[in-house]
Design an enzyme around this catalytic site. Structure first.
Site, PDB file in Angstrom:
ATOM      1  CG  MET A  64      -8.278   6.929   2.763  1.00  0.00           C
ATOM      2  SD  MET A  64      -7.371   6.973   4.174  1.00  0.00           S
ATOM      3  CE  MET A  64      -6.773   5.267   4.082  1.00  0.00           C
ATOM      4  CG  HIS A  82      -9.047   0.164  -0.768  1.00  0.00           C
ATOM      5  ND1 HIS A  82      -8.615  -0.169   0.469  1.00  0.00           N
ATOM      6  CD2 HIS A  82     -10.606   0.067  -0.552  1.00  0.00           C
ATOM      7  CE1 HIS A  82      -9.522  -0.394   1.470  1.00  0.00           C
ATOM      8  NE2 HIS A  82     -10.717  -0.240   0.583  1.00  0.00           N
ATOM      9  CG  ASP A 108      -4.935   2.230   0.685  1.00  0.00           C
ATOM     10  OD1 ASP A 108      -5.951   1.618   0.522  1.00  0.00           O
ATOM     11  OD2 ASP A 108      -3.832   1.888   1.319  1.00  0.00           O
ATOM     12  CG  MET A 155     -11.126   3.275   2.212  1.00  0.00           C
ATOM     13  SD  MET A 155      -9.636   3.029   2.933  1.00  0.00           S
ATOM     14  CE  MET A 155      -8.347   3.267   1.514  1.00  0.00           C
ATOM     15  CG  HIS A 196      -3.688  -1.609  -2.011  1.00  0.00           C
ATOM     16  ND1 HIS A 196      -4.821  -2.241  -2.408  1.00  0.00           N
ATOM     17  CD2 HIS A 196      -4.149  -0.873  -0.788  1.00  0.00           C
ATOM     18  CE1 HIS A 196      -5.796  -2.061  -1.373  1.00  0.00           C
ATOM     19  NE2 HIS A 196      -5.604  -1.064  -0.450  1.00  0.00           N
ATOM     20  CG  ASP A 198      -6.172  -3.092   2.952  1.00  0.00           C
ATOM     21  OD1 ASP A 198      -5.210  -2.625   3.367  1.00  0.00           O
ATOM     22  OD2 ASP A 198      -6.942  -2.088   2.247  1.00  0.00           O
ATOM     23  CB  SER A 205      -0.955   0.204   1.298  1.00  0.00           C
ATOM     24  OG  SER A 205      -1.384   1.361   1.297  1.00  0.00           O
ATOM     25  CG  MET A 208     -11.744  -3.262   4.633  1.00  0.00           C
ATOM     26  SD  MET A 208     -10.126  -2.759   3.841  1.00  0.00           S
ATOM     27  CE  MET A 208      -9.368  -1.954   5.272  1.00  0.00           C
TER      28      MET A 208
HETATM   29  C1  DX5 Z   1      -6.468   1.215   5.509  1.00  0.00           C
HETATM   30  C2  DX5 Z   1      -6.044   0.987   3.894  1.00  0.00           C
HETATM   31  C3  DX5 Z   1      -4.555   0.048   4.057  1.00  0.00           C
HETATM   32  C4  DX5 Z   1      -3.596   0.643   4.695  1.00  0.00           C
HETATM   33  C5  DX5 Z   1      -2.949  -0.657   5.261  1.00  0.00           C
HETATM   34  O1  DX5 Z   1      -7.649   1.989   5.472  1.00  0.00           O
HETATM   35  O2  DX5 Z   1      -6.820   0.606   3.228  1.00  0.00           O
HETATM   36  O3  DX5 Z   1      -4.354  -0.323   2.709  1.00  0.00           O
HETATM   37  O4  DX5 Z   1      -2.742   1.382   4.175  1.00  0.00           O
HETATM   38  O5  DX5 Z   1      -1.748  -0.448   6.128  1.00  0.00           O
HETATM   39  P1  DX5 Z   1      -1.150  -1.197   7.111  1.00  0.00           P
HETATM   40  O6  DX5 Z   1      -0.531  -2.571   6.393  1.00  0.00           O
HETATM   41  O7  DX5 Z   1       0.047  -0.452   7.639  1.00  0.00           O
HETATM   42  O8  DX5 Z   1      -2.349  -1.624   8.130  1.00  0.00           O
HETATM   43 ZN    ZN Z   2      -6.461  -0.283   1.348  1.00  0.00          ZN
END
Ligand code: DX5
Ligand code: ZN
Length: 213
Positions: free
Chosen positions: A34, A63, A32, A65, A30, A172, A7, A134
């Site tokens: 947000m 991903h 992320d 969010m 990956h 994840d 990620s 998750m």
């Molecule tokens: C959390 C994200 C993850 C996050 C994982 O909301 O979707 O992808 O970056 O990070 P680690 O592996 O540090 O838990």
């Molecule tokens: Zn993620």
């Protein structure tokens, strides 16, 4: 075959190209995204997505969010997403959003927060390429793994096998050398890891170790 998806949320954005070079042996990258509404944090969006194809040729696993993902899906597809995962909780018309992603020629994934039951994806399981279970509440990297998600992963693996589907199970959140063997034993085959990989002194070696747990 286990796939590892670092990620980039845990990467150092002041030297992103260099950090991505350190994870070049990973299977996917990956991404992320947000929005500060669906999750209590804002990460990044189109500007980072725009530069990624110029600094890596890796498969981009996006991903989302975010609320109202269908508004933004076409642009992520245009910018080179290989897979787009939306949250079931963010989609009133989940089936429609999955079709929208597939019609753009992109693989479709659906994510479930820890508190959301598998029922939420039961009727789209035949339509998707991946279900993301998750293993933390989304929003932040570096949170501890929620071990009560293990039976959820097992149940999902049974459902997929019973229907004879080839849907990936991604996990994840809090994945590291201690938790990876547990999720793999439960049936996960795509492992996202942020801090475990980018905070390791040797990310390449960490990827190889996570892949062979
Ligand atoms: C959390 C994200 C993850 C996050 C994982 O909301 O979707 O992808 O970056 O990070 P680690 O592996 O540090 O838990
Ligand atoms: Zn993620």
């Amino acid at each position: 075959m286990i796939k590892i998806a670092p990620s980039i949320l845990s990467a150092d954005f002041s030297r992103l190209a260099e950090d991505l070079c350190r994870v070049k042996d990973a299977d996917w990258l990956h991404v992320d995204v947000m929005d500060g509404h669906f999750v209590p944090n804002i990460s990044f969006g189109f500007p980072i997505m725009e530069v990624l194809p110029g600094i890596t040729d890796q498969f981009l696993d996006v991903h989302l969010m975010i609320q109202n993902p269908s508004t933004y899906i076409p642009r992520f597809a245009e910018l080179g997403a290989g897979l787009i995962t939306v949250h079931a909780e963010a989609c009133v018309h989940l089936h429609r959003v999955v079709q929208q992603i597939k019609e753009l020629g992109v693989k479709a994934g659906v994510a479930l927060n820890p508190g959301t039951p598998l029922n939420a994806i039961l009727h789209v399981l035949e339509d998707v390429d991946l279900i993301l279970v998750m293993t933390v509440n989304p929003g932040f990297g570096g949170q501890p793994f929620i071990s009560t998600m293990l039976p959820k992963i097992e149940e999902l693996r049974r459902l997929i096998a019973a229907k004879d589907l080839s849907v990936d199970i991604q996990v994840d959140g809090g994945i590291n050398l201690q938790t990876a063997p547990q999720v793999v034993a439960a049936g996960a085959n795509v492992l996202v890891a942020g801090s475990a990989i980018f905070r390791s002194p040797d990310p390449g070696r960490m990827i190889a170790e996570l892949r062979t747990v």
